[in-house]
Design an enzyme around this catalytic site. Structure first.
Site, PDB file in Angstrom:
ATOM      1  CB  VAL A 109      19.100  -3.737 -36.890  1.00 43.60           C
ATOM      2  CG1 VAL A 109      19.076  -3.936 -35.382  1.00 43.60           C
ATOM      3  CG2 VAL A 109      20.522  -3.870 -37.422  1.00 43.60           C
ATOM      4  CB  VAL A 134      10.276 -10.614 -19.935  1.00 48.98           C
ATOM      5  CG1 VAL A 134      10.433  -9.136 -19.813  1.00 48.98           C
ATOM      6  CG2 VAL A 134      11.608 -11.266 -20.259  1.00 48.98           C
ATOM      7  CD  GLU A 161      27.169  -0.189 -46.455  1.00 43.30           C
ATOM      8  OE1 GLU A 161      26.437   0.172 -47.394  1.00 43.30           O
ATOM      9  OE2 GLU A 161      26.747  -0.700 -45.412  1.00 43.30           O
ATOM     10  CG  ASP A 197      31.921   0.470 -38.340  1.00 40.01           C
ATOM     11  OD1 ASP A 197      30.765   0.818 -38.058  1.00 40.01           O
ATOM     12  OD2 ASP A 197      32.365  -0.672 -38.106  1.00 40.01           O
ATOM     13  CE  LYS A 223      30.988  -1.574 -35.323  1.00 36.51           C
ATOM     14  NZ  LYS A 223      31.339  -2.470 -36.420  1.00 36.51           N
TER      15      LYS A 223
HETATM   16  N1  LIG Z   1      23.003  -4.252 -40.234  1.00 36.56           N
HETATM   17  C1  LIG Z   1      23.747  -4.719 -39.268  1.00 36.56           C
HETATM   18  O1  LIG Z   1      24.169  -5.877 -39.277  1.00 36.56           O
HETATM   19  C2  LIG Z   1      24.109  -3.831 -38.103  1.00 36.56           C
HETATM   20  C3  LIG Z   1      24.949  -4.335 -37.098  1.00 36.56           C
HETATM   21  C4  LIG Z   1      25.228  -3.536 -35.984  1.00 36.56           C
HETATM   22  C5  LIG Z   1      24.680  -2.264 -35.893  1.00 36.56           C
HETATM   23  N2  LIG Z   1      23.897  -1.802 -36.902  1.00 36.56           N
HETATM   24  C6  LIG Z   1      23.341  -0.448 -36.777  1.00 36.56           C
HETATM   25  O2  LIG Z   1      21.931  -0.581 -36.734  1.00 36.56           O
HETATM   26  C7  LIG Z   1      21.316   0.568 -37.321  1.00 36.56           C
HETATM   27  C8  LIG Z   1      20.336   0.114 -38.413  1.00 36.56           C
HETATM   28  O3  LIG Z   1      21.054  -0.578 -39.399  1.00 36.56           O
HETATM   29  P1  LIG Z   1      20.320  -1.409 -40.535  1.00 36.56           P
HETATM   30  O4  LIG Z   1      21.363  -2.218 -41.185  1.00 36.56           O
HETATM   31  O5  LIG Z   1      19.119  -2.080 -39.978  1.00 36.56           O
HETATM   32  O6  LIG Z   1      19.896  -0.221 -41.519  1.00 36.56           O
HETATM   33  P2  LIG Z   1      18.796  -0.296 -42.687  1.00 36.56           P
HETATM   34  O7  LIG Z   1      18.627  -1.671 -43.167  1.00 36.56           O
HETATM   35  O8  LIG Z   1      19.170   0.771 -43.647  1.00 36.56           O
HETATM   36  O9  LIG Z   1      17.448   0.116 -41.943  1.00 36.56           O
HETATM   37  C9  LIG Z   1      17.209   1.385 -41.422  1.00 36.56           C
HETATM   38  C10 LIG Z   1      15.720   1.543 -41.321  1.00 36.56           C
HETATM   39  O10 LIG Z   1      15.438   2.760 -40.618  1.00 36.56           O
HETATM   40  C11 LIG Z   1      14.464   3.471 -41.361  1.00 36.56           C
HETATM   41  N3  LIG Z   1      14.594   4.897 -41.072  1.00 36.56           N
HETATM   42  C12 LIG Z   1      15.489   5.775 -41.560  1.00 36.56           C
HETATM   43  N4  LIG Z   1      15.280   6.998 -41.041  1.00 36.56           N
HETATM   44  C13 LIG Z   1      14.198   6.885 -40.232  1.00 36.56           C
HETATM   45  C14 LIG Z   1      13.487   7.781 -39.418  1.00 36.56           C
HETATM   46  N5  LIG Z   1      13.854   9.065 -39.314  1.00 36.56           N
HETATM   47  N6  LIG Z   1      12.428   7.329 -38.705  1.00 36.56           N
HETATM   48  C15 LIG Z   1      12.067   6.024 -38.772  1.00 36.56           C
HETATM   49  N7  LIG Z   1      12.698   5.123 -39.524  1.00 36.56           N
HETATM   50  C16 LIG Z   1      13.764   5.544 -40.236  1.00 36.56           C
HETATM   51  C17 LIG Z   1      14.729   3.136 -42.801  1.00 36.56           C
HETATM   52  O11 LIG Z   1      13.595   3.388 -43.588  1.00 36.56           O
HETATM   53  P3  LIG Z   1      13.752   3.638 -45.175  1.00 36.56           P
HETATM   54  O12 LIG Z   1      14.202   2.327 -45.728  1.00 36.56           O
HETATM   55  O13 LIG Z   1      12.408   4.036 -45.599  1.00 36.56           O
HETATM   56  O14 LIG Z   1      14.797   4.711 -45.316  1.00 36.56           O
HETATM   57  C18 LIG Z   1      15.031   1.644 -42.675  1.00 36.56           C
HETATM   58  O15 LIG Z   1      13.852   0.879 -42.606  1.00 36.56           O
HETATM   59  C19 LIG Z   1      22.481   1.428 -37.836  1.00 36.56           C
HETATM   60  O16 LIG Z   1      22.769   2.417 -36.891  1.00 36.56           O
HETATM   61  C20 LIG Z   1      23.636   0.459 -37.957  1.00 36.56           C
HETATM   62  O17 LIG Z   1      24.883   1.078 -37.804  1.00 36.56           O
HETATM   63  C21 LIG Z   1      23.596  -2.544 -38.005  1.00 36.56           C
END
Ligand SMILES: NC(=O)c1ccc[n+]([C@@H]2O[C@H](COP(=O)([O-])OP(=O)(O)OC[C@H]3O[C@@H](n4cnc5c(N)ncnc54)[C@H](OP(=O)(O)O)[C@@H]3O)[C@@H](O)[C@H]2O)c1
Length: 382
Positions: free
Chosen positions: A11, A30, A186, A197, A201
């Site tokens: 994201v 903006v 997953e 999940d 929501k």
């Molecule tokens: N993916 C989707 O389509 C989607 C859709 C809706 C909502 N979301 C929500 O969006 C959020 C992110 O999802 P994602 O899919 O992007 O996850 P992701 O691909 O696992 O990315 C998470 C990122 O955050 C970093 N991170 C973890 N802990 C951190 C910290 N304490 N400080 C700074 N960075 C940190 C991770 O770094 P490392 O890799 O080094 O651990 C990684 O780069 C989640 O809450 C998810 O539920 C995701």
């Protein structure tokens, strides 16, 4: 406006790419959104520092980041750290945008309270339905209408898995494995298939539409009990089952539930393809609305985050109507149960299945064990 992106995974990267691709448009409209910092995990900071032209920092530099930026966009997927990032930003008067349904659902009341006290935007469109704009219009709809119901399919994994079972006539375990191989589920699918999940929501939709409830107390049942026999039974009858989140105000509170629901095969939720999400909202003046689109993915979800960043930058989000604490009311319905049920709850039996009269969900649960499949019947013809 200066911005910090926290978390640079799916994201975070989607958000970054869209902000870069639309830089000139955003400058003209903006007034410019400068990505001043990327706040990365300790693991990734060095790698990202070499890859990106922006300043890449870690949590230890966060106080300095907050002094400089107007907006933080949180996309870590962390729980306690995400809560900490958001709380500290709001307390410092910095707007917060997040995609993190788990952290927002767990701490909504507190974080929203700080945002109101400090009069700063706290927005989380991406947390419900990924790329679908639904919370943004819902804020406005709440000002113009009494919301009579919200209902939807909010988990792409479950929608994909159920569609595959109905198409292939395959068993649950084999289909789940296929979904994992294709990247639709997953490796640990618990959160998705058990409905947790979806519950988070639904909780956020309820907070917007009806008032404050205890999100963890929303009755929830997932799809792990679904099997090939149930799919064949429903296919023969022209019915489909989906994991549906529903909430509506009733006399004694909010009737809210996440559970499998039987729908006519032509229902818009029944035909929802792939991993698409849909939220149906019924307003007292506007009538029935449906919001459909990609519930996840780098760019769709990044798009929702950027939309919130623009709202925060322009302070243009609709006010959030305050409605106080609401009680969760008991859920009732007619159910299809994959078991012969004795006593007076059965309206009729069909083979090994029972179709119940209208009963409370609690009574139904007292008659079955945790492995017995059941689904609420919303189809007109069962
Ligand atoms: N993916 C989707 O389509 C989607 C859709 C809706 C909502 N979301 C929500 O969006 C959020 C992110 O999802 P994602 O899919 O992007 O996850 P992701 O691909 O696992 O990315 C998470 C990122 O955050 C970093 N991170 C973890 N802990 C951190 C910290 N304490 N400080 C700074 N960075 C940190 C991770 O770094 P490392 O890799 O080094 O651990 C990684 O780069 C989640 O809450 C998810 O539920 C995701």
């Amino acid at each position: 406006m200066k911005l910090a992106l926290i978390g640079f995974g799916t994201v975070g990267r989607g958000t970054y790419d869209i902000l870069k691709a639309r830089e000139n448009i955003l400058k003209d409209t903006v007034g410019g959104l400068e990505i001043a910092y990327i706040v990365a995990s300790d693991r990734s900071a060095e790698r990202l520092g070499k890859e990106l032209p922006e300043k890449v920092v870690t949590a230890k530099d966060y106080d300095a980041v907050l002094e400089e930026v107007d907006i933080v966009a949180e996309a870590t997927g962390a729980m306690d750290m995400a809560y900490d990032y958001m709380k500290r930003a709001l307390e410092a008067g910095v707007a917060v945008v997040t995609a993190n349904k788990a952290a927002v659902s767990a701490h909504f009341e507190e974080l929203n309270g700080i945002a109101e006290e400090k009069d700063v935007p706290f927005l989380f469109e991406a947390a419900v339905g990924g790329g679908i704009p639904v919370l943004t219009p819902l804020r406005g709809l709440c000002l113009e209408n009494e919301i009579e119901s919200v209902q939807g399919i909010l988990n792409g994994t479950c929608n994909y898995l159920i569609n595959a079972m109905f198409k292939e006539g395959a068993e649950y375990d084999a289909t789940l494995k296929l979904c994992q191989e294709l990247g639709y589920a997953e490796q640990d699918p618990t959160d998705d298939v058990e409905g947790f999940d979806t519950r988070r929501k639904l909780h956020l939709l309820i907070e917007m539409a009806f008032g404050h409830v205890d999100g963890d107390a929303i009755p929830t049942r997932g799809i792990a009990q679904l099997n090939g026999d149930i799919v064949s039974f429903l296919n023969e009858k022209g019915q489909k089952v989906k994991l549906v989140a529903s909430a509506k105000p009733v006399e004694d509170g909010i009737e809210a539930v996440v559970e499998p629901v039987i729908l006519d095969a032509a229902d818009s939720l029944a035909i929802l393809p792939d991993a698409i999400n849909q939220v149906n909202v019924k307003g007292s003046f506007v009538g029935d609305l449906a919001f459909t689109g990609p519930g996840a993915g780098k760019e769709p979800t990044g798009n929702a985050v950027v939309a919130d960043i623009i709202s925060a930058a322009t302070k243009s989000a609709m006010p959030l109507l305050k409605r106080g604490v609401k009680k969760l009311a008991p859920v009732k319905g007619r159910y299809l149960v994959a078991k012969k049920l004795s006593g007076d709850v059965a309206e009729r039996e069909e083979g090994d299945f029972t179709i119940t009269r209208e009963i409370s969900r609690e009574e139904l649960l007292s008659l079955i064990d945790k492995d017995t499949f059941f689904a609420r019947i919303e189809s007109q013809s069962l």
